[in-house]
Design a protein around this motif. Structure first.
Motif: not given
Length: 487
Positions: A370-392
């Motif tokens: 898929m070649q996707c990436r996240l910024c540092a803020t969204c990566w921290l949100y993903w690790k804490k809450y298990g989802g993307l910060k913004m709706p896809t």
């Protein structure tokens, strides 16, 4: 926490919670239905006032409690969070305002894959309020049948004085003590006169005495004759006396394992006892010296446990961290105007969640293809809450009517990916990167086509179609085809 080995290794006993992405789609739909029913019963419209972003992030704050406990090394601890039972009196928006705060309302059983409502629900709200009838006017009679509403067991306007009632209660205690002396089983459990007198002074004896007074219209002579009938004195025993020592030990063991979950205690430890009997025994057991001793032991154990544990900083490299080949931040961030072509195809892409193009660190996310990436803020949100910060994009399409030209197989596959938290490309490219199900078809050989034509009498397709579970005699058809070919 407690030291587990002689080397000083520390293990923590933790309870397991599950996220929405950890359970099946069927259970997720069941959880959403349960939340909708609670919202309708509480007559609140909070969900309608939420934005799409708030609805999306609230799903990440919902967890599912399990009765599963595990012991993990303390070095696995990465942070601290707070999980609370969702209360009807509080707003779900309060969880979005707090960091590392989650809520739960359902219990997940990972062994049988089921969801159940938590039994510790606090019964507050409009569902549990009494229906107050209209006040009667002066002189208006109450036409309701009082016997169906309540049962009268005591009259405060009795002809007896308080002293006479107390004297009758003393007589009832004395009769109860004498009855225990005559009863063989009571003599074994209460060997001393002091213990028998204490058991006779419990509430069950006093309730029986007061009920006897009321039923005999507060006639002392008639009530005393009922306390000592022809067969001997009346013996009243509550749950504390009815339970044996082995049953009491089983109860304490079950209470240590399940807490105040009386349904599980009855099911696994005391199936021959009723739920009412177990609950009544619990509240009587809390008044005994045994309960006080156990409480002191638990306090001493808690005092001996470790209060603080030093956890070293986690220094292992993150395999998802993206680094530029030349170390230039402009290349990593995809700065405009640079002629550098990075070897890593992820470099230069926007964040999958917030679409940011500038970040001090990037992380690869999702399957490699898929070649996707996240910024540092969204990566921290993903690790804490298990989802993307913004709706896809796929989650936004679920709120809108889908176009008729879209392939339903692709649409259903995208919805499944969104519910499981899988990445869906939303960069605006005309081609969808979603992998659809592999199509297949049945390839018929020429020999099979020939057999259908020349062996119609043997094959009898209509009869075979009406009986799909009866096997066709393939050997006979093959032999007939070979004979016709040779001729």
């Amino acid at each position: 926490m407690k030291p587990k080995t002689a080397t000083g290794n520390v293990e923590a006993k933790v309870v397991c919670f599950y996220r929405r992405r950890d359970i099946s789609n069927t259970l997720i739909m069941l959880a959403d239905k349960h939340a909708k029913e609670i919202e309708e019963e509480s007559e609140t419209t909070i969900e309608a006032d939420l934005t799409d972003k708030q609805k999306h992030q609230l799903k990440h704050r919902e967890l599912f409690l399990s009765r599963q406990y595990e012991s993990l090394p303390a070095t696995h601890i990465r942070g601290k969070c707070s999980v609370a039972l969702l209360n009807e009196t509080e707003s779900v928006l309060s969880y979005l305002d707090k960091e590392d705060t989650f809520f739960y309302s359902l219990v997940y059983d990972p062994s049988v894959k089921t969801l159940l409502a938590d039994k510790g629900e606090i019964r507050v709200g409009p569902r549990y309020q009494a229906d107050i009838p209209e006040m009667l006017l002066e002189g208006e009679s109450d036409e309701r049948e009082q016997s169906k509403l309540e049962v009268k067991v005591w009259d405060p306007n009795s002809p007896l004085t308080d002293r006479q009632i107390d004297q009758f209660l003393v007589v009832a205690r004395a009769v109860g003590t004498f009855a225990r002396a005559l009863d063989c089983s009571s003599s074994v459990r209460q060997p001393s006169l002091h213990m028998s007198a204490a058991a006779a002074s419990r509430d069950i004896t006093l309730f029986h005495a007061m009920d006897t007074l009321y039923r005999h219209s507060y006639d002392l002579s008639s009530a005393i004759s009922v306390l000592v009938p022809l067969g001997g004195p009346v013996l009243c025993r509550d749950e504390m006396e009815e339970w044996s020592a082995s049953e009491a030990s089983l109860f304490e063991e079950a209470l240590e394992k399940y807490g105040k979950d009386f349904n599980d205690i009855r099911q696994d430890f005391l199936p021959w006892k009723s739920l009412t009997s177990i609950i009544e025994y619990y509240y009587m057991w809390k008044t005994t010296d045994r309960y006080v001793q156990q409480k002191r032991l638990k306090a001493a154990e808690a005092e001996s446990k470790l209060k603080q544990v030093y956890i070293p900083t986690y220094s292992k490299p993150n395999p998802n961290q993206i680094s530029a080949s030349n170390g230039k931040p402009g290349a990593v961030n995809g700065a405009v105007g640079t002629t550098f072509q990075p070897q890593n195809p992820l470099l230069g892409r926007a964040c999958e969640s917030c679409y940011a193009t500038q970040s001090h660190q990037w992380y690869s996310w999702g399957p490699p293809n898929m070649q996707c990436r996240l910024c540092a803020t969204c990566w921290l949100y993903w690790k804490k809450y298990g989802g993307l910060k913004m709706p896809t994009q796929s989650e936004e399409e679920k709120l809108l009517p889908s176009p008729t030209t879209e392939d339903p197989r692709v649409r259903s596959h995208m919805s499944r990916q969104a519910m499981q938290g899988m990445p869906v490309r939303n960069t605006g490219s005309p081609k969808s990167a979603v992998k659809t199900r592999q199509a297949f078809f049945l390839h018929t050989t020429y020999f099979t086509k020939f057999a259908r034509q020349v062996c119609k009498n043997t094959l009898r397709l209509r009869q075979a179609a009406r009986r799909p579970f009866v096997p066709i005699n393939y050997a006979a058809i093959r032999a007939e085809c070979k004979m016709l070919l040779n001729s």
